[in-house]
Design a protein around this motif. Sequence first.
Motif, short mmCIF file in Angstrom:
data_model
loop_
_atom_site.label_atom_id
_atom_site.label_comp_id
_atom_site.label_asym_id
_atom_site.label_seq_id
_atom_site.Cartn_x
_atom_site.Cartn_y
_atom_site.Cartn_z
N ASN A 1 36.62 25.72 40.84
CA ASN A 1 37.50 25.64 39.67
C ASN A 1 38.59 26.70 39.79
OD1 ASN A 1 38.75 25.60 37.18
ND2 ASN A 1 36.85 25.65 36.01
N PRO A 2 39.82 26.31 40.17
CA PRO A 2 40.90 27.29 40.35
C PRO A 2 41.38 27.93 39.05
CG PRO A 2 41.74 25.08 40.65
CD PRO A 2 40.25 24.95 40.50
N ASP A 3 40.80 27.53 37.91
CA ASP A 3 41.13 28.17 36.64
C ASP A 3 40.16 29.31 36.32
OD1 ASP A 3 43.37 26.62 36.14
OD2 ASP A 3 42.21 25.05 35.17
N LEU A 4 39.29 29.63 37.28
CA LEU A 4 38.39 30.78 37.17
C LEU A 4 38.75 31.77 38.26
CD1 LEU A 4 34.96 29.00 36.56
CD2 LEU A 4 36.53 29.95 34.85
N LEU A 5 38.94 33.01 37.87
CA LEU A 5 39.30 34.07 38.81
C LEU A 5 38.13 35.03 38.93
CD1 LEU A 5 41.69 35.29 40.48
CD2 LEU A 5 42.15 36.72 38.48
N MET A 6 37.70 35.28 40.15
CA MET A 6 36.61 36.20 40.41
C MET A 6 37.23 37.57 40.69
SD MET A 6 34.67 33.70 39.98
CE MET A 6 33.12 34.56 40.03
N VAL A 7 36.89 38.56 39.88
CA VAL A 7 37.45 39.90 39.98
C VAL A 7 36.31 40.86 40.31
CG1 VAL A 7 38.72 41.72 38.79
CG2 VAL A 7 39.22 39.32 38.28
N ARG A 8 36.37 41.46 41.49
CA ARG A 8 35.29 42.35 41.93
C ARG A 8 35.81 43.76 42.10
NH1 ARG A 8 31.56 40.34 46.61
NH2 ARG A 8 30.80 39.19 44.81
N GLY A 9 35.15 44.70 41.42
CA GLY A 9 35.40 46.12 41.62
C GLY A 9 34.19 46.70 42.34
N TYR A 10 34.45 47.58 43.30
CA TYR A 10 33.31 48.10 44.06
C TYR A 10 33.57 49.50 44.60
CZ TYR A 10 36.07 46.27 47.98
OH TYR A 10 37.08 45.99 48.87
N ILE A 11 32.44 50.17 44.85
CA ILE A 11 32.40 51.46 45.55
C ILE A 11 31.36 51.29 46.64
CG2 ILE A 11 31.84 53.90 45.39
CD1 ILE A 11 32.51 53.79 42.43
N THR B 1 31.16 41.89 39.66
CA THR B 1 32.14 40.81 39.66
C THR B 1 32.22 40.20 38.27
OG1 THR B 1 31.59 40.32 41.96
CG2 THR B 1 32.82 38.64 40.76
N GLN B 2 33.44 40.08 37.76
CA GLN B 2 33.68 39.41 36.48
C GLN B 2 34.39 38.09 36.75
OE1 GLN B 2 36.15 42.00 34.11
NE2 GLN B 2 34.37 42.85 33.06
N THR B 3 34.22 37.15 35.85
CA THR B 3 34.93 35.89 35.91
C THR B 3 35.96 35.87 34.79
OG1 THR B 3 32.98 34.77 36.78
CG2 THR B 3 34.71 33.37 35.85
N TRP B 4 37.23 35.74 35.17
CA TRP B 4 38.32 35.62 34.21
C TRP B 4 38.73 34.16 34.14
CZ3 TRP B 4 42.15 40.21 35.43
CH2 TRP B 4 41.48 41.43 35.28
N ILE B 5 39.25 33.76 32.98
CA ILE B 5 39.61 32.36 32.74
C ILE B 5 41.12 32.25 32.59
CG2 ILE B 5 39.28 30.39 31.20
CD1 ILE B 5 36.61 31.89 30.33
N ARG B 6 41.71 31.29 33.33
CA ARG B 6 43.16 31.10 33.25
C ARG B 6 43.54 30.66 31.84
NH1 ARG B 6 46.75 30.26 37.48
NH2 ARG B 6 45.06 29.66 38.89
N LEU B 7 44.55 31.31 31.28
CA LEU B 7 45.07 30.96 29.97
C LEU B 7 46.15 29.89 30.19
CD1 LEU B 7 44.82 31.78 26.98
CD2 LEU B 7 46.73 33.31 27.36
N LYS B 8 46.00 28.77 29.53
CA LYS B 8 46.95 27.66 29.72
C LYS B 8 47.90 27.57 28.59
CE LYS B 8 43.97 25.08 32.68
NZ LYS B 8 43.62 23.86 33.24
N TRP C 1 45.41 35.60 32.32
CA TRP C 1 43.96 35.38 32.39
C TRP C 1 43.28 36.02 31.20
CZ3 TRP C 1 42.17 32.42 36.40
CH2 TRP C 1 43.07 32.19 37.45
N LYS C 2 42.22 35.37 30.71
CA LYS C 2 41.39 35.93 29.65
C LYS C 2 40.23 36.67 30.29
CE LYS C 2 40.53 31.92 27.71
NZ LYS C 2 40.04 30.89 26.78
N THR C 3 40.00 37.91 29.85
CA THR C 3 38.81 38.63 30.28
C THR C 3 37.76 38.43 29.20
OG1 THR C 3 39.38 40.75 29.24
CG2 THR C 3 40.25 40.34 31.45
N VAL C 4 36.54 38.20 29.62
CA VAL C 4 35.46 37.86 28.69
C VAL C 4 34.29 38.80 28.92
CG1 VAL C 4 33.91 36.02 27.93
CG2 VAL C 4 36.19 35.45 28.76
N ASP C 5 33.74 39.34 27.84
CA ASP C 5 32.52 40.14 27.93
C ASP C 5 31.37 39.21 28.30
OD1 ASP C 5 29.90 41.18 26.38
OD2 ASP C 5 31.13 42.90 26.97
#
Length: 142
Positions: free
Chosen positions: A119-129, A135-142, A26-30
Amino acid sequence: MRLFITIALIFLAFAKAYSQDITGVWKTVDEESGIVKSHVEIFEKDGKFYGKVLKVLDPAAPDTPLCVNCDGDLKNVPIEGLVIINDLEKRGKVYKNGTVLDPENGKSYECKIWLNEDNPDLLMVRGYILFLYRTQTWIRLK
């Protein structure tokens, strides 16, 4: 016959959408600049899911970026190769009960991740306290 083919195609489309999982790169994007910051590989081991930084791509990062803000054994460890997602368990469509490490500030957060429903090529990544989260959106690298 056309009805049968149409139903079969719809079934195959749904099966493909639901068969997608989070493993892969996955690509992490600012979110502010749109710059790709890293590639993270998510993998399964012993029924749990983990994420490891494969490559730091942030042009502002030093040649060998270190986790300078991390504590303990992770202090000054190279970020490339660092496992930043730990011990996620699959619960239906959501992966949770694990942690995510932010190498920029050295802090770990409770974590849950899931594929975007549209879109299953987008991953929702949530960090929490507690009730605070990001929540960040990561993009599947193909």
